[in-house]
Design an enzyme around this catalytic site. Structure first.
Site, PDB file in Angstrom:
ATOM      1  N   HIS A 144       0.806  -1.232   0.000  1.00 27.30           N
ATOM      2  CA  HIS A 144       0.000   0.000   0.000  1.00 27.30           C
ATOM      3  C   HIS A 144       0.830   1.268   0.000  1.00 27.30           C
ATOM      4  CE1 HIS A 144      -3.976  -1.876   0.916  1.00 27.30           C
ATOM      5  NE2 HIS A 144      -3.200  -2.822   1.427  1.00 27.30           N
ATOM      6  N   LYS A 166      -8.759  13.219   4.711  1.00 24.70           N
ATOM      7  CA  LYS A 166      -7.794  12.118   4.675  1.00 24.70           C
ATOM      8  C   LYS A 166      -6.844  12.306   5.842  1.00 24.70           C
ATOM      9  CE  LYS A 166      -6.932  13.582   0.466  1.00 24.70           C
ATOM     10  NZ  LYS A 166      -7.028  12.381  -0.359  1.00 24.70           N
ATOM     11  N   ARG A 167      -6.048  11.269   6.170  1.00 25.33           N
ATOM     12  CA  ARG A 167      -5.067  11.455   7.220  1.00 25.33           C
ATOM     13  C   ARG A 167      -4.173  12.645   6.909  1.00 25.33           C
ATOM     14  NH1 ARG A 167      -4.415   7.504  11.315  1.00 25.33           N
ATOM     15  NH2 ARG A 167      -2.648   8.788  11.965  1.00 25.33           N
ATOM     16  N   LYS A 199       0.469  14.401   1.403  1.00 27.71           N
ATOM     17  CA  LYS A 199      -0.897  14.645   0.924  1.00 27.71           C
ATOM     18  C   LYS A 199      -1.148  16.141   0.704  1.00 27.71           C
ATOM     19  CE  LYS A 199      -2.699  10.570   3.410  1.00 27.71           C
ATOM     20  NZ  LYS A 199      -3.335   9.651   2.454  1.00 27.71           N
ATOM     21  N   THR A 225      -8.760   6.565  -1.768  1.00 21.95           N
ATOM     22  CA  THR A 225     -10.108   6.029  -1.952  1.00 21.95           C
ATOM     23  C   THR A 225     -11.170   7.095  -1.694  1.00 21.95           C
ATOM     24  OG1 THR A 225      -9.831   5.076   0.266  1.00 21.95           O
ATOM     25  CG2 THR A 225      -9.702   3.564  -1.602  1.00 21.95           C
ATOM     26  N   LYS A 263     -14.934   7.943  -3.509  1.00 20.21           N
ATOM     27  CA  LYS A 263     -16.184   8.190  -2.785  1.00 20.21           C
ATOM     28  C   LYS A 263     -16.763   9.550  -3.165  1.00 20.21           C
ATOM     29  CE  LYS A 263     -14.130   5.499   0.897  1.00 20.21           C
ATOM     30  NZ  LYS A 263     -13.117   5.615   1.959  1.00 20.21           N
TER      31      LYS A 263
HETATM   32  C1  26Q Z   1       3.092   0.514  10.592  1.00 14.96           C
HETATM   33  C2  26Q Z   1       3.973   0.160  11.602  1.00 14.96           C
HETATM   34  C3  26Q Z   1       3.723   0.513  12.910  1.00 14.96           C
HETATM   35  C4  26Q Z   1       2.566   1.209  13.199  1.00 14.96           C
HETATM   36  C5  26Q Z   1       1.683   1.550  12.192  1.00 14.96           C
HETATM   37  C6  26Q Z   1       1.947   1.209  10.882  1.00 14.96           C
HETATM   38  C7  26Q Z   1       1.009   1.591   9.797  1.00 14.96           C
HETATM   39  C8  26Q Z   1      -0.352   1.669  10.029  1.00 14.96           C
HETATM   40  C9  26Q Z   1      -1.228   2.029   9.025  1.00 14.96           C
HETATM   41  C10 26Q Z   1       1.459   1.880   8.533  1.00 14.96           C
HETATM   42  C11 26Q Z   1       0.576   2.235   7.546  1.00 14.96           C
HETATM   43  C12 26Q Z   1      -0.772   2.310   7.775  1.00 14.96           C
HETATM   44  C13 26Q Z   1      -1.756   2.702   6.769  1.00 14.96           C
HETATM   45  C14 26Q Z   1      -1.507   2.947   5.516  1.00 14.96           C
HETATM   46  C15 26Q Z   1      -2.556   3.351   4.583  1.00 14.96           C
HETATM   47  O1  26Q Z   1      -3.682   3.609   4.976  1.00 14.96           O
HETATM   48  N1  26Q Z   1      -2.251   3.446   3.288  1.00 14.96           N
HETATM   49  C16 26Q Z   1      -3.242   3.843   2.311  1.00 14.96           C
HETATM   50  O2  26Q Z   1      -3.859   2.660   1.808  1.00 14.96           O
HETATM   51  C17 26Q Z   1      -4.949   2.986   0.973  1.00 14.96           C
HETATM   52  C18 26Q Z   1      -5.627   1.688   0.584  1.00 14.96           C
HETATM   53  O3  26Q Z   1      -4.829   0.992  -0.328  1.00 14.96           O
HETATM   54  C19 26Q Z   1      -4.493   3.778  -0.233  1.00 14.96           C
HETATM   55  O4  26Q Z   1      -5.627   4.174  -0.959  1.00 14.96           O
HETATM   56  C20 26Q Z   1      -3.715   5.006   0.200  1.00 14.96           C
HETATM   57  O5  26Q Z   1      -3.153   5.644  -0.932  1.00 14.96           O
HETATM   58  C21 26Q Z   1      -2.608   4.622   1.174  1.00 14.96           C
HETATM   59  O6  26Q Z   1      -1.982   5.774   1.686  1.00 14.96           O
END
Ligand code: 26Q
Length: 802
Positions: A346, A532-533, A538, A640, A644
């Protein structure tokens, strides 16, 4: 199901549970009883789904994800069961408003953002497409933190979503498994000369599953989302645990790590990862054995999906069980594992790629580490006759003192996919290029999708109703039928009706904004939305620069002909991500300044809504006119919210990044507003290294004025935050090329304004976006996963209820 029957069931339930009458009951009691009735209604179908899958010996998929972000489930379950209207009307006849009961339900927010929400859209779609697919994750006691603003700063509060209980989950104590970790391990030969692990001082956790039904859309299918909770085991091993140790155990599944795209090597996180992986794999193997199927045939009946690298230990845990417990040879176990596993990446952001220090893996999962060492050793050996040593050194799993989780996932699975075309191409050409040389056949793309049921049918009922009247209802089960709307793109009456739905949604959001923030906004203004986050890549900051530009324009000339706009933000920042928090503070302070400046005459309003979550998204998205998708090209894997917002008729302003490119390809250049550097241009800057933000600043009076506002007191109360942001652009050379894209963005925003002033043209573009959005239904996405990766098929022979 008749209204009378439902009312009777509901009343009885309320009586049994709370010894209460509808007229006397609280909304909490009413919600609880309603949830219980609904669950009872689908419990037969749930059981039936399981037995049918078992009787058919159907292959099933298991989606392993450390995050699921379903939001509220009441209405979604009602819709999917075909009971939404009956229940709503029945309740109304009892003087109960369904919407009031929905407010009682807490969002299930066991995820950070896109990745977790995608997992939940997939669960909805997998069930709705009749596919046998389960979710496997963690039941966090606390979901993603609740965000509050205090003096414009983000403050995090715990999300106590389980406080009043959770009507949808079923605790399955009988399905609990033990997860062992820690301690020491060594290998010893047994009587037959096999090397067997011997453990000393292992810790034991009891993993208790909580199952939630994933109800398919009017198809009698109910799949299972299984979330594991850590408990202290009752037996011997835990007898002498101190109070602190007990707390440590219990705390393992207490909180979701609030990080997004930023790797942090925290020990507890690693234990969490192993915990849900081990519990999930053990329970899969156990039910496989119970079905009486040979272990060697596991891959014919089971597909395991690794959602990002967080569950990558699946590979090693599967090997451990097959070798140590099922006594298969390494070669056989490896063949089964690779055939069973698949992996989705991702992100291309280097700082988000998960790596764990060797010492931590040794400490937490010593046997698993041994197995990873062996996988690594065999990989190096096998590849040394195939490719150059350099490539091997770059692709091996253990490099120096770090274990690369993506490498483990790729080497230990048969499929690696990205989440949008550009992203998948970048994986092949750059980020994972070496792996692509080794395993070209493993790489594929699966562009993300969204559950049209939640984001249109439920979140935007006014629009859904107009669609029904205009193109009939087939789009509800076949999202591509939204395309029928194209026949009405010149139909003034239809355009008018669509515009009315948008206005209705804007009025609703305006009311919410007034209640939540005290800010008054006009539904006649352009609602410009970025949700978004919060992350530097971003570029919420770019959005703010545009706002400031408009502000100065109005300050210089209060009569300037600027179309009124409401800028709406929703975003949480990781608690440890200082820069992101500073951006929040700056936006909030700019909002204070601009919203209260009388010279602006209300032409610009900035609203940063607290605590952005799924439920808030459901309110904001239907009301959006403009969809901000302005990440630096190449950085957003897919996105995403872009899909939406498009579905609900917003017009996109975007860089050519992630799925924005595919949106452009289907709506056409005239129906989206594109700006900014392309991915090629971004990469050529990386190559030439000749980007100089300070040069842009020095030569640009307009930008100077805007950037100086961050440090000269123009925006009040941001001495520290403003300076940091200014420095990030000028001193640290603007990592995400915000200044480089600034003018292009401003021009694009002018185009947006021009288009908006042409009411009919705008309405047409909006219609075309809705009409083409069926393409991004997650129903189609999961069908491609099912056919091309998991090799699973829709379940046949599910009985229709009477
Ligand atoms: C990793 C290690 C330790 C703690 C947390 C994490 C962690 C947690 C969540 C790393 C990444 C995430 C989330 C990533 C994420 O949401 N990525 C998004 O995924 C979407 C679905 O595929 C994409 O549409 C987005 O572009 C992408 O940013």
């Amino acid at each position: 199901m008749t209204k009378e029957q439902f009312k009777e069931d509901f009343r009885r339930r309320l009586q049994e549970k709370f010894t209460n009458e509808v007229e006397e009951a609280s909304n909490g009691e009413l919600f609880d009883s309603l949830g219980a009735v609904i669950q009872a209604y689908y419990s037969d179908a749930w059981k039936q789904t399981r037995t049918t899958i078992r009787d058919n010996r159907a292959k099933q998929s298991y989606y392993f994800s450390i995050e699921f972000l379903p939001g509220k489930m009441l209405k979604s379950n009602l819709l999917n069961m075909g009971l939404l209207d009956i229940v709503r009307d029945s309740l109304e006849e009892m003087n109960v408003d369904l919407e009031d009961l929905c407010k009682v339900e807490k969002d299930m927010a066991l995820g950070n953002g896109g990745l977790g929400r995608l997992a939940s859209c997939f669960m909805d779609s997998i069930a709705s497409c009749g596919l046998p697919g389960n979710g496997n994750g963690i039941r966090y006691d606390y979901g993603l933190f609740k965000q509050k603003f205090v003096d414009g700063n983000q403050v995090e509060l715990p999300d106590e979503w389980l406080r009043e209980g959770n009507v949808w989950e079923v605790r399955k104590a009988s399905k609990a498994v033990n997860v062992n970790y820690g301690g020491k391990v060594y290998l010893k030969e047994d009587e037959e000369g096999r090397l067997k692990p011997v453990y000393e001082n292992q810790q034991v956790l009891r993993a208790v599953p909580y199952d939630t039904g994933m109800v398919g859309y009017q198809n009698d299918m109910v799949n299972t989302l299984r979330l594991w909770s850590a408990e202290i085991p009752e037996f011997e091993e835990s007898k002498y645990l101190s109070i602190e140790e007990r707390r440590d155990f219990r705390d393992l599944t207490s909180v979701l790590y609030p990080d997004d795209s930023n790797y942090e090597g925290r020990l507890m996180r690693l234990v969490q990862e192993y915990f849900f992986v081990s519990a999930g794999i053990q329970s899969i193997i156990r039910s496989h054995k119970r079905a009486g199927i040979a272990m060697k045939d596991l891959a014919e009946y089971t597909a395991i999906h690794i959602n990002d690298t967080h569950p990558a230990l699946c590979v090693a845990e599967m090997m451990r069980i097959l070798i140590d417990e099922e006594e298969l040879s390494w070669e056989k176990a490896w063949a089964i594992t690779v055939k069973t596993m698949s992996y989705t990446n991702h992100t291309i952001m280097a700082e988000a790629l998960e790596k764990w220090p060797v010492f931590m893996l040794r400490e937490v999962v010593p046997r698993i580490y041994m197995i990873i060492e062996e996988i690594d050793r065999r990989f190096v050996k096998e590849m040394s006759s195939v490719v150059d040593q350099e490539i091997i050194e770059r692709t091996r799993i253990i490099k120096g003192d770090q274990v690369h989780m993506a490498h483990l996932a790729i080497i230990g699975s048969h499929s690696t996919n990205g989440v949008a075309k550009l992203h998948s191409d970048l994986l092949k050409s750059i980020v994972l290029h070496d792996f692509y040389l080794l395993y070209p056949e493993r790489f594929n793309n699966k562009t993300n999708g969204i559950a049209q049921r939640r984001w249109l049918q439920l979140a935007n009922e006014p629009l859904a109703n107009v669609l029904d009247e205009t193109i009939s209802t087939s789009w509800r089960s076949n999202p591509n039928d939204l395309h029928l709307l194209m026949n009405y793109k010149d139909d003034e009456a239809v355009l008018q009706k669509l515009a009315e739905t948008k206005r209705k949604n804007k009025v609703r959001l305006a009311n919410y904004i007034l209640n939540a923030t005290g800010i008054e906004v006009s539904p006649d203004a352009i609602f410009d939305v970025q949700i978004k986050r919060l992350h530097a890549y971003k570029r919420q900051l770019l959005n703010l620069l545009h706002i400031l530009k408009l502000y100065f324009e109005l300050k210089d000339n209060p009569d300037a002909d600027i179309y009124p706009r409401v800028f709406i933000f929703g975003a949480k920042a990781a608690p440890s991500y200082t820069y992101a928090k500073h951006v929040i503070k700056c936006i909030n302070e700019a909002a204070n300044l601009i919203n209260n400046d009388e010279e602006i005459q209300g032409k610009l309003k900035i609203v940063f809504l607290e605590n952005y979550n799924v439920s808030l998204a459901e309110m904001i998205i239907p009301a959006a006119d403009v969809s901000e998708q302005i990440s630096l090209a190449s950085k957003e894997a897919s996105g995403t919210s872009n899909m939406k917002l498009m579905l609900d008729g917003a017009v996109t302003i975007a860089t050519l990044d992630g799925a924005n490119i595919e949106i452009r390809d289907i709506v056409g250049d005239e129906n989206i507003v594109i700006f900014g550097l392309t991915e090629d241009e971004v990469y050529s800057y990386y190559e030439t290294q000749d980007y100089l933000a300070i040069k842009i600043y020095e030569n640009d009076l307009e930008l100077q004025r805007i950037l100086n506002a961050f440090i000269d007191g123009t925006i009040p109360n941001i001495q520290i935050e403003g300076q940091e942001i200014f420095d990030s652009l000028i001193r640290y050379n603007d990592e995400y090329f915000t200044l480089r894209d600034y003018h292009s963005y401003i021009e694009a925003q002018k185009t947006i304004e021009r288009l908006y002033r042409d009411k009919k043209r705008w309405q047409q573009i909006s219609l075309i976006n809705t009409a083409e959005a069926g393409h991004f239904s997650s129903d189609y996405t999961v069908q491609r996963y099912a056919e091309e990766i998991w090799q699973i098929e829709p379940v046949k022979g599910l009985k229709k209820k009477g």
